[in-house]
Design a protein around this motif. Structure first.
Motif, short mmCIF file in Angstrom:
data_model
loop_
_atom_site.label_atom_id
_atom_site.label_comp_id
_atom_site.label_asym_id
_atom_site.label_seq_id
_atom_site.Cartn_x
_atom_site.Cartn_y
_atom_site.Cartn_z
N GLU A 1 0.82 -1.22 0.00
CA GLU A 1 0.00 0.00 0.00
C GLU A 1 0.84 1.26 0.00
O GLU A 1 0.36 2.34 0.37
CB GLU A 1 -0.89 0.01 1.25
CG GLU A 1 -1.95 -1.05 1.24
CD GLU A 1 -2.67 -1.12 2.57
OE1 GLU A 1 -2.88 -0.06 3.20
OE2 GLU A 1 -3.00 -2.24 2.99
N VAL A 2 2.13 1.15 -0.36
CA VAL A 2 2.98 2.35 -0.30
C VAL A 2 2.70 3.24 -1.50
O VAL A 2 2.76 2.79 -2.65
CB VAL A 2 4.47 1.98 -0.25
CG1 VAL A 2 5.33 3.24 -0.19
CG2 VAL A 2 4.76 1.08 0.95
N GLU A 3 2.38 4.50 -1.24
CA GLU A 3 2.08 5.46 -2.29
C GLU A 3 3.36 6.20 -2.69
O GLU A 3 4.35 6.13 -1.96
CB GLU A 3 1.00 6.44 -1.80
CG GLU A 3 1.42 7.39 -0.67
CD GLU A 3 1.27 6.80 0.74
OE1 GLU A 3 1.64 5.62 0.94
OE2 GLU A 3 0.85 7.54 1.64
N PRO A 4 3.34 6.91 -3.83
CA PRO A 4 4.57 7.57 -4.30
C PRO A 4 5.22 8.53 -3.29
O PRO A 4 6.42 8.56 -3.17
CB PRO A 4 4.11 8.32 -5.55
CG PRO A 4 2.92 7.56 -6.03
CD PRO A 4 2.25 7.02 -4.80
N GLU A 5 4.45 9.34 -2.61
CA GLU A 5 5.02 10.21 -1.57
C GLU A 5 4.44 9.69 -0.25
O GLU A 5 3.39 10.14 0.18
CB GLU A 5 4.61 11.68 -1.78
CG GLU A 5 5.14 12.29 -3.04
CD GLU A 5 6.56 12.85 -2.88
OE1 GLU A 5 7.09 12.86 -1.75
OE2 GLU A 5 7.12 13.27 -3.90
N PRO A 6 5.11 8.74 0.40
CA PRO A 6 4.45 8.03 1.49
C PRO A 6 4.18 8.91 2.72
O PRO A 6 4.92 9.85 3.00
CB PRO A 6 5.42 6.91 1.83
CG PRO A 6 6.73 7.34 1.31
CD PRO A 6 6.47 8.25 0.15
N SER A 7 3.10 8.56 3.40
CA SER A 7 2.68 9.36 4.55
C SER A 7 2.95 8.61 5.85
O SER A 7 3.19 7.40 5.86
CB SER A 7 1.18 9.64 4.45
OG SER A 7 0.46 8.44 4.63
N THR A 8 2.89 9.36 6.93
CA THR A 8 3.07 8.77 8.26
C THR A 8 1.99 7.73 8.55
O THR A 8 2.25 6.72 9.20
CB THR A 8 3.04 9.87 9.34
OG1 THR A 8 1.89 10.68 9.13
CG2 THR A 8 4.29 10.74 9.29
N GLU A 9 0.77 7.95 8.01
CA GLU A 9 -0.31 6.97 8.24
C GLU A 9 0.02 5.62 7.61
O GLU A 9 -0.35 4.57 8.14
CB GLU A 9 -1.65 7.44 7.64
CG GLU A 9 -2.32 8.57 8.37
CD GLU A 9 -2.29 9.83 7.53
OE1 GLU A 9 -1.19 10.14 7.01
OE2 GLU A 9 -3.34 10.48 7.39
#
Ligand code: FE2
Length: 376
Positions: free
Chosen positions: A67-75
């Motif tokens: 589920e890692v997105e291109p600009e990963p978030s702390t969530e």
């Protein structure tokens, strides 16, 4: 020459086909792994299934977090940490570009800490102990994340992009296999390769550079500038893929000790506010920051020009970078991504951190604004 300190503690295996060793290597760290990766690329390339198979064949159970997105978030890191705990994982494998590796790196460490990722990013809590063993497997040739001690994340609720950083977060092992980069599309090859080149150039002229990091950086600059156009034009060119991967890997070793500069100081807020891919933001800013720095590092920029195959003159280094951007079809300015003049002040306001403070020429807010105006 001043005093310097080096840290190269991660065991690394480099070369075509070394990915095959994942199973036996993972088995040495535990019986159950969390495999952290992005949403699509690794699945589509068949690399995700292969990684799972290699580990299972060696008696390591695998839970997948894709589920890692291109600009990963702390969530995203919070969710990975939850899965590590629910599944009882004993090690973490990060497979993908810088984002996947950074999420895996932070999750492996925070799995043994209390509190939320956001609190660590904000500096409200500190990393106190080593996390679960973490294996980094980069599949882009660019970020150097396999060698760095930080994880770059976005905290959406606070609107910031910065790093959680600790030597306790370093990978136990990095498996760097150029064959994994063959399926990267040309656009990603160009962006990640320009991130690597920017990092090599910034670490070479950084205030924190030293003779050892310099040796790595200048060689990497030569490899990347020579072979990146070939890898971009023909993704199946294995020699080019290998040399760009080697350049990227050496760059990671260089800048994890020598730090970076103003390009990275500015690229982070640009990434946070406008979602421009990191490598592209770096590529657009690079020639402008080089021009700003030229006067205080003439000799080193002349060496960069020579490493890139030009006459050893400082200005030629900028010209060479601009030629490369043209070859790689990188958009010329930030305005291409909808950035407007009136947005630039907030970028300057959020710029900073370790990278900026190691830029060879001190940059005031006005200087940064001028650089951004040039890069618009
Ligand atoms: Fe970068």
């Amino acid at each position: 020459m001043g005093v310097f300190e080096l840290r190269y503690p991660t065991r690394s295996i480099f070369g075509k086909g070394v990915f095959e060793r994942l199973g036996e290597e993972a088995a040495a760290f535990g019986k159950k792994a969390l495999l952290v990766t992005g949403r699509r690329a690794m699945k589509e390339a068949g690399t995700l299934d292969k990684a799972v198979e290699l580990m299972r064949d060696n008696g390591v159970e695998v839970a997948v977090f894709s589920e890692v997105e291109p600009e990963p978030s702390t969530e995203t890191v919070d969710r990975a940490v939850r899965l590590i705990r629910e599944e009882g994982c004993q090690l973490v494998v990060g497979l993908g570009g810088g984002s996947a590796i950074d999420v895996a790196k932070a999750a492996a460490c925070l799995a043994v800490h209390e509190g939320s990722t956001s609190e660590y990013l904000a500096g409200e809590r500190k990393i106190e102990r080593e996390g679960l063993p973490f294996i980094a497997i980069p599949t882009t040739a660019g970020t150097g994340a396999e060698s760095t001690n930080n994880s770059v994340l976005i905290d959406k609720s606070r609107g910031i992009k910065k790093s959680i950083r600790s030597p306790l977060m370093l990978a136990k092992l990095s498996i760097v296999d150029p064959l994994l980069t063959v399926t990267m599309p040309p656009r990603v090859t160009a962006a990640s390769g320009m991130d690597a080149l920017t990092q090599a150039i910034e670490s070479y002229v950084s205030l924190a550079s030293n003779p050892v990091s310099d040796a790595l950086a200048i060689r990497a600059i030569g490899y990347i500038s020579r072979y990146l156009p070939k890898a971009y034009e023909n993704g199946g060119d294995l020699e080019a893929r290998e040399m760009v991967m080697l350049g990227s890997f050496m760059t990671g070793l260089s800048f994890s000790n020598a730090s970076l500069g103003a390009v990275h100081g500015l690229a982070h807020p640009i990434g946070a506010h406008f979602g421009i891919p990191h490598g592209v933001a770096c590529a657009i800013l690079l020639p402008h920051v080089m021009r700003f720095n030229l006067g205080v590092r003439r000799e080193k920029y002349a060496e960069i020009a020579a490493a890139m195959g030009a006459e050893p003159k400082a200005e030629k280094a900028v010209e060479k970078v601009e030629e490369l951007l043209e070859t790689l079809n990188i958009p010329k300015g930030l305005s291409h991504f909808g950035v407007r003049k009136e947005d630039l002040e907030k970028v300057v306001r959020d710029a900073g951190g370790r990278s900026l403070s190691n830029n060879p020429r001190p940059a005031s807010e006005e200087d940064l604004l001028n650089i951004l105006l040039e890069a618009l």
